[in-house]
Structure formats: C-alpha cells, structure tokens
Enzyme design. Structure first.
Site, PDB file in Angstrom:
ATOM      1  N   CYS A   8     -10.989   3.193  -5.520  1.00  0.00           N
ATOM      2  CA  CYS A   8     -10.099   3.348  -4.424  1.00  0.00           C
ATOM      3  C   CYS A   8     -10.703   4.361  -3.467  1.00  0.00           C
ATOM      4  O   CYS A   8     -10.952   4.094  -2.106  1.00  0.00           O
ATOM      5  CB  CYS A   8      -8.634   3.584  -4.704  1.00  0.00           C
ATOM      6  SG  CYS A   8      -7.538   3.510  -3.276  1.00  0.00           S
ATOM      7  N   ASP A  50       0.774  -1.398  -0.072  1.00  0.00           N
ATOM      8  CA  ASP A  50       0.012   0.028  -0.169  1.00  0.00           C
ATOM      9  C   ASP A  50       0.852   1.064  -0.020  1.00  0.00           C
ATOM     10  O   ASP A  50       0.383   2.211  -0.452  1.00  0.00           O
ATOM     11  CB  ASP A  50      -1.045  -0.069   1.268  1.00  0.00           C
ATOM     12  CG  ASP A  50      -2.151   0.962   0.941  1.00  0.00           C
ATOM     13  OD1 ASP A  50      -2.503   0.896  -0.141  1.00  0.00           O
ATOM     14  OD2 ASP A  50      -2.397   1.934   1.970  1.00  0.00           O
ATOM     15  N   GLU A  95      -8.888  -3.629  -7.987  1.00  0.00           N
ATOM     16  CA  GLU A  95      -8.874  -3.510  -6.292  1.00  0.00           C
ATOM     17  C   GLU A  95      -9.007  -5.244  -5.846  1.00  0.00           C
ATOM     18  O   GLU A  95      -8.474  -5.515  -4.491  1.00  0.00           O
ATOM     19  CB  GLU A  95      -9.976  -2.511  -5.813  1.00  0.00           C
ATOM     20  CG  GLU A  95      -9.698  -1.281  -5.886  1.00  0.00           C
ATOM     21  CD  GLU A  95      -8.830  -0.646  -4.735  1.00  0.00           C
ATOM     22  OE1 GLU A  95      -8.366  -1.637  -3.883  1.00  0.00           O
ATOM     23  OE2 GLU A  95      -8.678   0.530  -4.511  1.00  0.00           O
ATOM     24  N   TYR A 127     -12.940   2.641  -0.183  1.00  0.00           N
ATOM     25  CA  TYR A 127     -12.409   2.555   1.162  1.00  0.00           C
ATOM     26  C   TYR A 127     -13.440   3.421   1.812  1.00  0.00           C
ATOM     27  O   TYR A 127     -13.444   3.044   3.133  1.00  0.00           O
ATOM     28  CB  TYR A 127     -11.236   3.209   1.175  1.00  0.00           C
ATOM     29  CG  TYR A 127      -9.881   2.220   0.700  1.00  0.00           C
ATOM     30  CD1 TYR A 127      -9.994   1.516  -0.396  1.00  0.00           C
ATOM     31  CD2 TYR A 127      -8.906   2.272   1.557  1.00  0.00           C
ATOM     32  CE1 TYR A 127      -9.192   0.529  -0.428  1.00  0.00           C
ATOM     33  CE2 TYR A 127      -8.033   1.255   1.707  1.00  0.00           C
ATOM     34  CZ  TYR A 127      -8.032   0.315   0.484  1.00  0.00           C
ATOM     35  OH  TYR A 127      -6.688  -0.525   0.269  1.00  0.00           O
ATOM     36  N   TYR A 143     -10.902   5.289   7.878  1.00  0.00           N
ATOM     37  CA  TYR A 143     -11.799   5.231   6.768  1.00  0.00           C
ATOM     38  C   TYR A 143     -13.259   5.570   7.086  1.00  0.00           C
ATOM     39  O   TYR A 143     -14.010   6.132   6.131  1.00  0.00           O
ATOM     40  CB  TYR A 143     -11.589   4.098   5.689  1.00  0.00           C
ATOM     41  CG  TYR A 143      -9.954   4.341   5.161  1.00  0.00           C
ATOM     42  CD1 TYR A 143      -9.722   5.292   4.351  1.00  0.00           C
ATOM     43  CD2 TYR A 143      -9.255   3.100   5.826  1.00  0.00           C
ATOM     44  CE1 TYR A 143      -8.104   5.049   3.931  1.00  0.00           C
ATOM     45  CE2 TYR A 143      -7.879   3.343   5.260  1.00  0.00           C
ATOM     46  CZ  TYR A 143      -7.422   4.322   4.343  1.00  0.00           C
ATOM     47  OH  TYR A 143      -5.998   4.355   4.057  1.00  0.00           O
TER      48      TYR A 143
END
Lengths: 230, 230, 230, 230
Positions: free
Chosen positions: C140, C49, C213, C144, C165
């Site tokens: 993304c 990440d 993803e 999230y 998040y």
C-alpha cells in the site's frame, strides 16, 4: 553430569544463559534432592505452580495459534490438551492430597514472581512470533527435564515430583520439544540459524526466562516466611 | 422449519444478521440438498475449506489462550485437538478420495473470500477478547449445524457432507458451543447481557462473519468458472 | 519508466509479486491517469478508503507496539500520528467536498475487499512480528508511491489525488519507509537477509497483500454497479 | 487531603485496590516528599523507569491499535507520540544530567519488578481488549497524578520530579485520561457499567497493577543495596 541432549538450540541457549546454573541448582532444587525442603515451601510452590500452569497452557495454546505448519500446530495442541485435561486436574488432586482443596487453589493470590514469569512468556508470544514463544517456554520445559534427569533416583519425600520429571515419559517429551524448536528454527531461519541476529535475540529471551525461573524458586523458598527475618 | 435451539445468544444473533437467510439457504446449500451442485464447485469448496480449517483451528487455539476459566479453556482446547488431530486428517483423506492429493491440497492458493473470512475471525480474536472471537466463530459452527439439521435425510451425492453436520454428534456439539457462548456472556456481562452495548457490537461481529460466509459459498459456486460468462 | 528506488527489500518484493503489474497498472489507476474514471467509482473508492485508513492506522500503531528499537517506534508512531490527526481529518474534508458528510462516511458498510485486505494486514501483525507487519503494509505505502511517481503531472480531474502521492513529500516518505524496512531486516536477519527462509515468507506476505490491493481497485471500479451487467 | 477527581471509574478502582495507600504513600514517595530519598535509589529508579517507559509507550500504541472510535485512537496516539518524541528524549537528558549516558541507559538490565509490571500491562492488552489495557495502565498514569497533587510544593532536591506530576499540565492529562476511561466504559458497557461483572474484573486488573507499582517503588528503594543487610 553432562547436560541432557535436547537438541542444538537448547545446548547453545543453556550455555549462554548467565543464570542457568543458579536455576537448575537452586536451593529449592537441592532441597528437593536432599529431601530437606520445608513442607511449607513445597506447598507454597505447588499453589503458585497451579497458577503458573494455567498461563503456561495459555502460552502453548498461543503457540498453536501462531504455528507455521500443521505439525507444529499438532505438537502445540497436544501439549495444551495434556495440560488442561490431564496435568491440571492431576495438580488439583495432588494439592487436595496436601490439604489444599480446589477452592483454596483457585483463590491463590498470584505472587509477583509468578506474574513476572507468566506474563513475560505470554507477552513474548503476543508481541513476537512462535520462535519468541518457544525460546521463552524452553527454560521451564527443558530445565525441569535437566533437573529431573539429575535428581532421578534421589528418593526421599519428594520422590514423586522428581520421578515425574526424571522419568522416561517426560524425558521423551523434552527431546520432542527440543526437536520441535530446532525444526522451527531450520524452517524459519535456515540451518545456519545460529549466525542470524534473530537467534541472538532468542538467546536473550531464553536467558530472561531463566532468570525469572530463579525468582520463581526463590519465591517458593522464601514466600512462606519473612525474607529478612533473623 | 424452526431454528434449532443452540442457546439464547444464537437466537438473537441469527435474527439480527441481515444475511442469515442468504447464508443458510444459499444456492450452494440448495445444490447440496438437491444433489445438483456441480462436482467442480464442491471440489473447489473442499480445497478452500481445508485452508479455512487451518485458520479455524488457529482461532480456537486463540480462544483457549484467551479463555477466562478452566472450563472455557478445556472446551476450546478440545475443539482444537479434534480439528488438528481428527477433522483435518479426515479432510485430507476425503480430498484424496476426490483425486486431490495432500501436496495439491497444501498448494491451494487461498481465495480472497477465504482470506477475508479467516482473517476477520482471527483479527477479531486478537484485537478483541474471547467474546469477540466466539461471536465471529459462531456463524460457521452453528450455521453448519442449522443447515445440517435442515438438510438431514436429503440423501443424494452429498449425503456424506449432509449427514456429518446433520448428525447427532455435530448437533450435540452445536448445543455445547451455544451453551459455552451463553455461559461466557453471563460470566462477563451478567445475565442481562442482551441490554449491554457490548452485546450489540458482538451482534455486529456475528453479522459480518455471516456476510463473509455468503461470500465463501459464492466463491465455492463461482470460483471454478468465469462469473460473468454468458 | 523504471521502478522508484525505495530500497533493497522493495526491489525484490515487487519483482516477486505476481500481481504487482496488475495492481500498479489497474484499470482504476489508468482511469485516474486518463481522467476517465467514473465519478461514482471514485466516490465508492473514497468511502471504502476511509474505512481502510482506520485499520491502516491501527496496523501502524501495532507496528509501534511491536517495534524493536526506539527509532522504529518513533517512525511508526509518527505515521500513526500523521494518519489520525492529519490524513483522516483531511479525508473527511475531501469526502465532504464530494457531498459525503461525516455521518455518511462513518456509516459506510465495509466491503468484503476492504475486510479482506485490512484484516489480512492486521492479522499478519498480530500473529507474526513487526517484519510480517511491514511486509504486509509495504504494497500500500510503496505501491501508491510508485503509482504516484508514474502518474505525476497527468493533470485532469484526479490531479489532486495524483499529486498527493506523486509529490515530493510522499515520495520522501516512501524512501523513509523503504529504509525502515531494510534496517529492520538487517537488524533481525543480518545483512544477508535475502537468503534467510524467513525472507521468502515475507515475500509471500507482500505478494498476498498486493493481490488484495488488486481486489480493492476492482471493488472501487465495480462496486457501484452490477459486475455482470451487459 | 481528598483524592483528586479523575472520573468515576478511578474513584471506584482506587477505593477497591487493597494496595492503593501502600503505593501512593510508599517510603519511596515519602522520601521524595521529604527530600530524604538516597540519590542512589533515585538513580536506580530512573534507569528502570526508562525501561518502563519503553514498554509503557508500547502499551499505549497497542491501545491505539485496539481503540473502538477515532477519538480513542487519537487520544492514545497523542500519548504515544508525546512519550516517544518528548518524554523519552527528556528522560535520556535527565539521566545524562545525573551522569548516566545514553549507552548506559540502553544497557540497563530490566529488573524483575519492571518485567512483572510492564509485561502484566502489555499482556492484559494483548489477551484482553482496550478496557483491560486502560484498567492496567490507570494506576501508573493516575497514581502519579494523585502523588504529584499531594506532594506539590514540597520543594527540596526532588522538586523537579514532583512539579512534573503535580503541575497543571499533568493534572489536566489525568482528567483527560479519566474521562477517556469513563467514556470507554459508557460506550462498551452502558452507563450502568459499575454493575456489569466485566467491571469487577477490570477492578481486579487495576488492583494487580497497583500491587506491581508497590513492587516497583520497593525495587527503587532497595534495588541498589542488599535487602537483608543489617
């Protein structure tokens, strides 16, 4: 004389570009038509046009890289191929006939007007997508077609130049490019593309490139002399 | 068998790429050589390779757009032209012969391994310059050459594929591309380019693209079946 | 639980993406929620990440470069600034807390799944325009957000990740990004953008990024072990 | 007065650029120094400079996207942030003080000289790598520093402009940018970079951008009047 039919987008763009008349009827163009353009101006133009062609070929290569369909890729790639394997060598040969050898041609210092136009087109392509690129390329490709069609048969010392762009082969290419643009618009924005805001922006791209074409002729006309000389 | 001579940069890059052996001697390649590759694996590969070729042609078009010299532009443009006007139509035809019609081919869902490889190459070209692009394109062009040279004469059901890459024409192309790369390095980094840090980064580009080639073969081999099936 | 409201485009895109459920309810996500995700998997994910964030910041910088309006440029630039001056240093710190020092983090070998996803996004941005970039970045950013909103309050060993998040600040950012996307569509394609073919292509961009993803989670889950081990 | 010390590359580039003196001692600059620049010329310049700043911010955003290291990314991103969140709003405010409201500023028709310069820089960045971008950006950033340092303390009606660029904050920024450039060269071409052919090309980029700076001043000076009026 009416405008040549190079498709729907071209018809709208040329009407909307404030400088279209200034470009297609520029003193440089009239000088070609009447045969009165000073030779020095033509040679100055030829040298800058060689530099222009290099970047123009780059721009078409970028159009191939950014194409959406195989047909678009083939059309753009065929144009690049024609430019770098035929037109540029031909240009070198024409310049040689005018006493400008290949080394002198390569050593040409790019004029600000050439820089402005070529980088505007390339940057439009890099920062936007293939529609931006087509709208920025269109004034050159199709404007030369319209000028060529109008001047065809004028004869005189510039008959060679005139017949290249007024001839059947170049006119067919203009119709193909016009169809390529219309097809690309249909494909991306739908057949009602003229009403999508994106199209207004493309119209702006075409208008700016047209304005830079005027500067390019002006550079050809005045670049070999002091613009403020009395 | 020694490595084919495709120039100085290739010799250094292939030695430095940890996965070069894994790529050029992959099970997929050995399956082609021995004629034991399952047909389903070959067909799966062919379909993804068509998607790959589209992006590969884009990448060469970008190389033409970013070329430094007319000679580089001509070389890159000739490659694009060959790809979109000859190799891709040929690929369509080969697939048709295998029962995959054009519509099915166009409808191919791009595998993650294909996405990884093609976008890596294109992004290298967009974010870097033409050297980045050449280093990222080299493992495909020259690796297929090395594989073809090694497998030449193996015969069997994949003799067509093998003879394409092992044949004189493709081998000559590999030597030309190798010379193009060496010339591009000389032109930009000087003849002592192997000692410039920039070159180490290009070596890294080559190594990453090689790693993604291994993934591409793996996808061909396993993509048509459950990789964890017992 | 219903989907969070991050705007019109997001609502359409998430419905149309075949892998949206597979992404937002992936085993990795469920492992975070239940607190049962193996630590090794989480650390593997964290390292990749970090590499992802570098390219993600690049992509937002590209969005700033390709913005149409000053407001778009400010929004994109604020995101880049937050990423490189706050989130990435924070990430370095979190990894340090897990025993991965900065040098180890920098030395991370980029996994194929990371390469695939990051280069897909960046290449979409380079070859297309800012709409392509936003559609490729959206899964993304907003995914999230959706995951965070669903997992909020789960507690457990991954509460830190979840609260980042699921928290008000990140949720507000998602609404802002959603509004940025809707505004960009209005500005370029008109308010009836959902019916323009260009939008269908953007939907495809979103779907492909969503698929990548899934691969990224899968890499997190399996990357630290042999995928075919019994 | 000797040149300010903004690093090794700057020292070489400014010496090699044929138009460096013409740029840094242009009539426009001397007009600022002596306080004799017509107000209309300054306002014309301010409006075009606003358009310039938009593209300049884009170019720095592109530099962030193309950065090699996190430190480079942070430096470029901080510049974008300062430009779009501080300098551009400040510019709007200064123009408002001069009677040019935000709407009028936004409606500015980009002059050919602005088009030439901005697109040259952006295209250098898109078609090349971050070194090309830095070399094309340097004449503006560092040239304004050199001019500011020379004019510092001149007072008069343009003291505000002069003190901005001659002040300690801007001078420190110039030293930072100079160090960023030298570091980027070390990192990519090795510490002996001045002898790598690539560097000569960057020197050419700097020289062309300097030439376009001269055109930009010229446009400021003459853009509000007929250049050939007696």
């Amino acid at each position: 004389m009416s405008a040549p039919d190079y498709g729907r987008a071209f018809a709208l763009w040329r009407t909307a570009a404030p400088d279209w008349q200034a470009y297609t009827h520029h003193g440089f163009v009239e000088g070609l038509r009447r045969g009165e353009l000073p030779r020095a101006a033509f040679l100055h133009y030829l040298r800058q046009d060689y530099v222009f062609l290099i970047h123009f070929a780059r721009a078409w290569a970028l159009a191939a890289a950014k194409a959406d369909t195989l047909a678009e890729m083939q059309a753009a790639s065929a144009t690049v191929h024609a430019l770098v394997h035929h037109e540029m060598p031909l240009h070198v040969q024409i310049c040689a006939g005018e006493g400008i050898n290949a080394a002198a041609l390569e050593a040409t210092l790019e004029a600000p007007e050439t820089l402005a136009y070529t980088r505007y087109v390339l940057e439009a392509g890099y920062s936007g997508d293939s529609l931006d690129l087509m709208a920025a390329l269109a004034p050159c490709v199709l404007g030369y077609g319209e000028i060529g069609a109008r001047l065809a048969g004028s004869g005189g010392p510039y008959a060679g130049w005139i017949d290249t762009y007024g001839g059947a082969e170049y006119q067919a290419l203009c119709r193909d490019v016009g169809a390529l643009i219309d097809g690309a618009l249909d494909h991306r924005l739908g057949t009602d593309w003229a009403r999508v805001p994106r199209f207004a922006r493309l119209t702006g791209r075409f208008a700016t490139a047209t304005r830079l074409e005027v500067g390019f002729w002006q550079m050809g006309l005045l670049g070999h002399e002091d613009p403020c000389a009395t």
